[in-house]
Scaffold this motif. Structure first.
Motif, short mmCIF file in Angstrom:
data_model
loop_
_atom_site.label_atom_id
_atom_site.label_comp_id
_atom_site.label_asym_id
_atom_site.label_seq_id
_atom_site.Cartn_x
_atom_site.Cartn_y
_atom_site.Cartn_z
N ASN A 88 0.80 -1.24 0.00
CA ASN A 88 0.00 0.00 0.00
C ASN A 88 0.83 1.29 0.00
O ASN A 88 0.44 2.27 -0.61
CB ASN A 88 -1.02 -0.01 1.14
N TYR A 89 1.96 1.30 0.73
CA TYR A 89 2.94 2.40 0.66
C TYR A 89 4.29 1.71 0.53
O TYR A 89 5.06 1.65 1.50
CB TYR A 89 2.89 3.28 1.91
N PRO A 90 4.60 1.16 -0.65
CA PRO A 90 5.74 0.25 -0.75
C PRO A 90 7.06 0.84 -0.24
O PRO A 90 7.76 0.21 0.56
CB PRO A 90 5.83 -0.06 -2.25
N LEU A 91 7.38 2.05 -0.68
CA LEU A 91 8.67 2.63 -0.30
C LEU A 91 8.73 2.95 1.19
O LEU A 91 9.71 2.68 1.88
CB LEU A 91 8.89 3.94 -1.07
N GLU A 125 4.42 -8.90 -3.59
CA GLU A 125 4.47 -9.31 -5.00
C GLU A 125 3.84 -8.26 -5.92
O GLU A 125 4.23 -8.12 -7.07
CB GLU A 125 3.70 -10.61 -5.19
N LEU A 126 2.80 -7.56 -5.40
CA LEU A 126 2.09 -6.61 -6.26
C LEU A 126 2.94 -5.38 -6.58
O LEU A 126 2.70 -4.71 -7.58
CB LEU A 126 0.77 -6.17 -5.59
N THR A 127 3.91 -5.06 -5.70
CA THR A 127 4.69 -3.82 -5.89
C THR A 127 6.19 -4.08 -5.68
O THR A 127 6.80 -3.52 -4.77
CB THR A 127 4.22 -2.73 -4.90
N PRO A 128 6.81 -4.87 -6.53
CA PRO A 128 8.23 -5.20 -6.31
C PRO A 128 9.20 -4.11 -6.80
O PRO A 128 10.37 -4.11 -6.39
CB PRO A 128 8.42 -6.48 -7.13
N LEU A 129 8.73 -3.20 -7.66
CA LEU A 129 9.67 -2.27 -8.31
C LEU A 129 10.34 -1.34 -7.30
O LEU A 129 11.52 -0.99 -7.44
CB LEU A 129 8.95 -1.46 -9.38
N ALA A 130 9.59 -0.93 -6.28
CA ALA A 130 10.18 -0.04 -5.27
C ALA A 130 11.35 -0.72 -4.57
O ALA A 130 12.34 -0.07 -4.23
CB ALA A 130 9.11 0.36 -4.26
N ALA A 131 11.25 -2.04 -4.38
CA ALA A 131 12.34 -2.76 -3.70
C ALA A 131 13.58 -2.85 -4.58
O ALA A 131 14.71 -2.82 -4.09
CB ALA A 131 11.87 -4.14 -3.28
N TYR A 132 13.38 -2.97 -5.91
CA TYR A 132 14.55 -2.93 -6.81
C TYR A 132 15.26 -1.58 -6.67
O TYR A 132 16.48 -1.50 -6.64
CB TYR A 132 14.12 -3.19 -8.26
N ALA A 133 14.45 -0.51 -6.61
CA ALA A 133 15.06 0.83 -6.49
C ALA A 133 15.81 0.97 -5.17
O ALA A 133 16.90 1.56 -5.12
CB ALA A 133 13.97 1.90 -6.61
N LEU A 134 15.25 0.41 -4.10
CA LEU A 134 15.92 0.51 -2.80
C LEU A 134 17.24 -0.28 -2.82
O LEU A 134 18.25 0.18 -2.28
CB LEU A 134 14.99 -0.01 -1.69
N ALA A 135 17.23 -1.46 -3.46
CA ALA A 135 18.46 -2.25 -3.54
C ALA A 135 19.52 -1.52 -4.38
O ALA A 135 20.71 -1.52 -4.04
CB ALA A 135 18.16 -3.63 -4.14
N GLU A 136 19.08 -0.87 -5.46
CA GLU A 136 20.03 -0.09 -6.27
C GLU A 136 20.62 1.05 -5.44
O GLU A 136 21.82 1.34 -5.51
CB GLU A 136 19.34 0.47 -7.51
N ALA A 137 19.77 1.68 -4.65
CA ALA A 137 20.25 2.78 -3.79
C ALA A 137 21.25 2.23 -2.76
O ALA A 137 22.25 2.89 -2.45
CB ALA A 137 19.07 3.46 -3.09
N ALA A 138 20.98 1.03 -2.23
CA ALA A 138 21.91 0.43 -1.26
C ALA A 138 23.27 0.18 -1.90
O ALA A 138 24.32 0.39 -1.28
CB ALA A 138 21.33 -0.87 -0.71
N CYS A 139 23.27 -0.25 -3.18
CA CYS A 139 24.53 -0.43 -3.93
C CYS A 139 25.25 0.90 -4.04
O CYS A 139 26.44 1.01 -3.72
CB CYS A 139 24.25 -0.92 -5.34
N ASP A 140 24.53 1.91 -4.50
CA ASP A 140 25.15 3.23 -4.69
C ASP A 140 25.68 3.80 -3.38
O ASP A 140 26.67 4.52 -3.36
CB ASP A 140 24.13 4.22 -5.28
N ALA A 141 24.96 3.51 -2.29
CA ALA A 141 25.36 4.06 -0.99
C ALA A 141 26.56 3.32 -0.42
O ALA A 141 27.12 3.74 0.60
CB ALA A 141 24.18 3.97 -0.02
#
Ligand code: NDP
Length: 473
Positions: free
Chosen positions: A150-153, A176-192
């Motif tokens: 409902n508020y994925p991020l 499962e309905l909103t996985p894209l926000a988690a991909y973005a968070l994982a990418e941010a974790a890499c960058d950080a």
């Protein structure tokens, strides 16, 4: 907006991991019903790999100082903030919320959570003296976090931020309905530059990946947000191993207007609370409780406000409400309203305005003429539905507000803030807004009764990911 996301990997041990024979999950845009891409759909094997990585990373991460973790959280926040435009696009695409709401609420909420943890961890009392004892709050270990759609991020930032601040390493299972926000968070974790294994994401269903994660012997603390039904089973599993378990569950919160309230302001605020995010907000005030003498006027005004809400294309900047997240969610909401009407309730506005001919759209509804113990007044609908109830005196108002099995949130309205605060103390609920009080990123968030156990956000959120040790000197 790119309009298409093709992902097939998990994020494990600081790297992207694509299983040799992995299944894929199709991601749907709720506004059109069309597929907009794929995500990985893992199993027990990926959960085991991620938990092992988090276990290996824990000694190093838990030994960092609060100042080092603050720095890492700040870097994560900045890396996420640098993706703001992309975050808005993917939130609109996978959840269907209006673009303005994604810009003004979804993304700022997640960034605000991480900002607050960055501040709060610096001052957090990891050590205190009580008489002759040195009392330590120590990282609880590996955290298994399960988040809803409902508020994925925000849901991910609230759990992951607190766990990392406490010195826990994390395995996250997003909805499962909103996985894209988690991909973005994982990418941010890499960058950080988070060290490998400190933050891991395994994508997949709750039934398989969520279940494996919450049962994993390597997980020391489970943090779950979602329905009370699933939360109950997660808690049962955790109890079997005496595992620490934090639950953020449903709500049926009440907004109570005392007799001296500004009824127009209370009604405007409560209609908004019940309908934003298409009503898919766990802390939404979905019951408006008013003096009997004001009830008819409040129902009429609330109906007028609901009729004025523009339901439609999330990409249109003038849209107030997009679709709900899925066809199943739409059916559930309509079922609640139909049963209420069949039992004699009134609904306004009565079916006005066209809805788009595809996508999972639901009209906002204001329900009246129903008993405080009716289904629609007791159960979480998770759609844009407000029930208006009447009371004869303040004792009855408090009794109605406290009459559900939930206790997540609430609101009180009065010309006298002191009187409202006195009334707020009577509510069996984890947070109460007085006269529309402002959101506070460091204030504890969580529920009484079947709305959950434990607290998220701020110092209380960090504390829930800690064990307590006392050393007698
Ligand atoms: P669920 O409780 O089913 O899902 C929440 C999360 O738990 C998802 O990540 C889900 O995975 C996962 N999950 C599902 N089954 C299990 C399991 N056995 N073990 C571990 N994890 C599991 O909520 P829904 O998304 O289906 O929503 C249904 C209702 O829940 C809503 O109508 C609303 O009433 C309530 N809800 C409350 C929220 C809140 O913030 N309090 C948030 C969302 C929903 P997956 O989705 O991938 O299957």
């Amino acid at each position: 907006m790119s309009g298409s996301w093709k992902r097939s990997e998990h994020f494990i041990d600081g790297d992207w991991y694509t299983p040799a024979a992995g299944e894929l999950l199709a991601i749907e845009n709720p506004a059109t019903g069309e597929s907009i891409g794929t995500a990985a759909r893992g199993g027990r094997e990926e959960v085991d790999l991620a938990v092992e990585a988090a276990t290996r990373a824990w000694p190093g991460w838990s030994a960092t100082s609060p100042a080092q973790r603050a720095e890492a959280l700040g870097a994560l926040r900045d890396a996420l903030g640098a993706r703001s435009k992309e975050l808005v696009d993917l939130t609109v695409a996978e959840l269907g919320v209006p673009v303005t709401f994604a810009e003004n609420v979804h993304v700022p909420l997640a960034l605000g959570d991480l900002d607050a943890f960055t501040r709060d961890v610096r001052d957090f009392p990891f050590e205190e003296r009580i008489g002759n004892s040195l009392v330590l709050k120590e990282s609880a270990g590996v955290a298994g976090c399960v988040t809803p759609w409902n508020y994925p991020l925000h849901q991910m930032a609230a759990k992951v931020g607190a766990a990392l601040a406490a010195g826990c390493t994390v395995v996250l299972k997003p909805a499962e309905l909103t996985p894209l926000a988690a991909y973005a968070l994982a990418e941010a974790a890499c960058d950080a530059g988070l060290p490998p294994g400190v933050f891991n994401v395994v994508f997949g269903s709750g039934r398989v990946v969520g279940d494996a994660l919450t049962r994993s012997p390597g997980v020391d603390v489970v943090s779950f947000t979602g329905s009370t039904a699933v939360g109950t089973s997660v808690a049962e599993v955790a109890a079997g191993d005496v595992r620490r378990c934090l639950l953020e569950l449903g709500g049926k919160s009440a907004s109570v207007a005392l007799p001296d309230a500004d009824f127009e302001a209370a009604t405007r605020w409560t209609v908004r609370s019940a309908t934003v995010n298409s009503g898919q907000t766990c802390s939404a005030c979905t019951r408006l409780i008013v003096p009997r003498s004001n009830h008819a006027d409040v129902v009429a005004y609330a109906g007028e406000l609901a009729a004025g809400l523009r339901v439609g294309d999330p990409l249109d900047a003038t849209t107030d409400l997009g679709p709900v997240v899925s066809a199943r969610q739409r059916e559930t909401i309509l079922g609640f309203v139909e049963r209420a009407v069949a039992n004699g309730a009134r609904v306004e506005p009565a079916g006005t305005g066209d809805l788009p001919d595809r996508g999972h759209y639901v009209r906002p509804a204001v329900v009246s003429g129903t008993h405080p113990f009716s289904e629609i007044a007791q159960e979480e609908v998770f759609g844009p539905v407000l029930v208006v109830l009447a009371y004869d005196d303040e004792d009855e108002a408090a009794a109605i507000a406290n009459s559900t099995r939930y206790g997540l949130s609430g609101a009180v309205w009065s010309a006298d803030a002191g009187r409202a605060t006195t009334f707020a103390r009577r509510l069996r609920t984890g947070q109460v807004d007085v006269n529309g009080g402002q959101w506070n990123f460091s204030a504890p968030f969580g529920g009484y009764k079947q709305s959950g156990t434990g607290r998220e956000l701020g110092p209380h959120g960090i504390a829930d990911f800690c064990e307590i040790k006392s050393i007698q000197l």
